[in-house]
Design a protein around this motif. Structure first.
Motif, PDB file in Angstrom:
ATOM      1  N   PHE A  50      44.656  31.203 -21.831  1.00 12.15           N
ATOM      2  CA  PHE A  50      45.740  30.485 -21.167  1.00 12.15           C
ATOM      3  C   PHE A  50      45.419  29.020 -20.861  1.00 12.15           C
ATOM      4  N   SER A  53      46.646  26.380 -18.655  1.00 17.61           N
ATOM      5  CA  SER A  53      47.326  27.036 -17.542  1.00 17.61           C
ATOM      6  C   SER A  53      46.310  27.601 -16.554  1.00 17.61           C
ATOM      7  N   ASN A  58      49.100  32.079 -13.540  1.00 13.95           N
ATOM      8  CA  ASN A  58      49.401  33.139 -14.503  1.00 13.95           C
ATOM      9  C   ASN A  58      48.855  34.514 -14.114  1.00 13.95           C
ATOM     10  N   GLN A 256      54.191  30.683 -23.394  1.00 14.32           N
ATOM     11  CA  GLN A 256      53.147  30.505 -24.397  1.00 14.32           C
ATOM     12  C   GLN A 256      53.385  31.448 -25.573  1.00 14.32           C
TER      13      GLN A 256
END
Length: 314
Positions: A50, A53, A58, A256
């Motif tokens: 990720f 991020s 998340n 994503q």
């Protein structure tokens, strides 16, 4: 012989488990709720990356306890007492993903053999959270072997009073191409959600299994009829199994690309209020659940080619 390595970077502590040939590796972050932060199996990236991020946005691979998913407005009543949890979901005013996702765990046991590597992490809570003022002990055991990876979660009530609970896990999985991937599970219905993403009812499932993920966006919950979920991608497939008597599933596709969250739970969202799958743990009692991910990287290419042909001809 399987290997273990301790790593410290950017102020975080990690433990890496690796197969003897180093083709399979599992990395666990102690400071971030004992989460599985990276997982490669036979040189295939299983967990999604990720970056950039942030984890606090998340919740990737976080362990969810004492509640999974959301509690509406953070408020609930248990044994005639009212409690209010901190609402950490921006824009929806809900309590989100439990209370241990950001806690620091310590490693209390390690096992390395020629067949597997295993570690057990522990966090003890003294019951000082006003929204969940109960003492508990939680242990996470990760086991990496030639079949895949397993996570066992053990909860002990160390308080003098019973408490309500639900357990969940929030891993995001990588696919080379979600358009040529599918998921298979047994359910008769899915949950309807209101504007706060709180369950408002159910509707018939209406999905043909295996469910093809081509072009779909998901943020849906399902009560399961069995304890198995299967996921198939062009590179690998796995069977996700649970030892829980009642099983629930949440699927989420973030912005994503090539990523899907496949989240097993022992109860539904907001079940401190709607009671769907809610359990109670008595003082000194222990609850344990194991989630096992058995991965196939050898035979899935044939299966995936069949899936690709089916999708391309549809």
């Amino acid at each position: 012989m399987y290997a273990l390595k301790e790593i410290e970077t950017q102020g975080l502590q990690f433990i890496e488990l690796a197969s003897s040939d180093a083709t399979s590796k599992a990395v666990i972050c102690l400071n971030q709720g004992g989460r599985l932060s990276d997982f490669v199996f036979e040189k295939i990236q299983i967990l999604a990356d990720f970056h950039p991020s942030a984890y606090q946005d998340n919740y990737a691979s976080s362990v969810l306890f004492p509640f999974a998913n959301r509690i509406k407005g953070g408020a609930y009543t248990f044994n005639d007492s009212k409690y209010i949890l901190d609402c950490n979901e921006k824009g929806k005013s809900n309590a989100l993903h439990g209370l241990v996702y950001n806690k620091a765990f310590v490693c209390i046991h390690k096992t390395l053999t020629s067949d597997y590597a295993s570690i057990t992490l522990q966090y003890k809570d003294e019951g000082k959270n006003k929204g969940f003022p109960f003492k508990f002990n939680i242990e996470l055991t990760y086991t990496l072997n030639s079949c895949g990876i397993a996570l066992s979660v053990k909860i002990k009530n160390e308080d003098k009073r019973p408490f309500p609970f639900t357990l969940g896990w929030h891993p995001y999985f990588n696919s080379k191409d979600l358009d040529y991937s599918s998921i298979d599970f047994n359910s008769n219905s899915k949950y309807l959600f209101d504007h706060q993403q709180i369950i408002s009812g159910t509707t018939s499932l209406g999905l043909e299994m295996p469910f093809q993920l081509k072009g779909v966006k998901l943020d849906d919950g399902y009560p399961l009829q069995t304890n198995e979920v299967e996921f198939l991608t062009p590179e690998y497939g796995f069977k996700f199994t649970s030892t829980s008597k009642e099983n629930f599933l949440h699927l989420f596709t973030p912005d994503q690309p090539k990523v899907i969250a496949i989240e097993p739970m022992t109860g539904a969202a907001n079940n401190f209020n709607n009671k769907i799958g809610l359990q109670t743990l008595e003082p000194n009692d222990v609850y344990k659940v194991e989630w096992d991910i058995a991965i196939d990287t050898l035979n899935t290419k044939v299966k995936s080619n069949k899936l690709i042909n089916k999708l391309c001809n549809s």
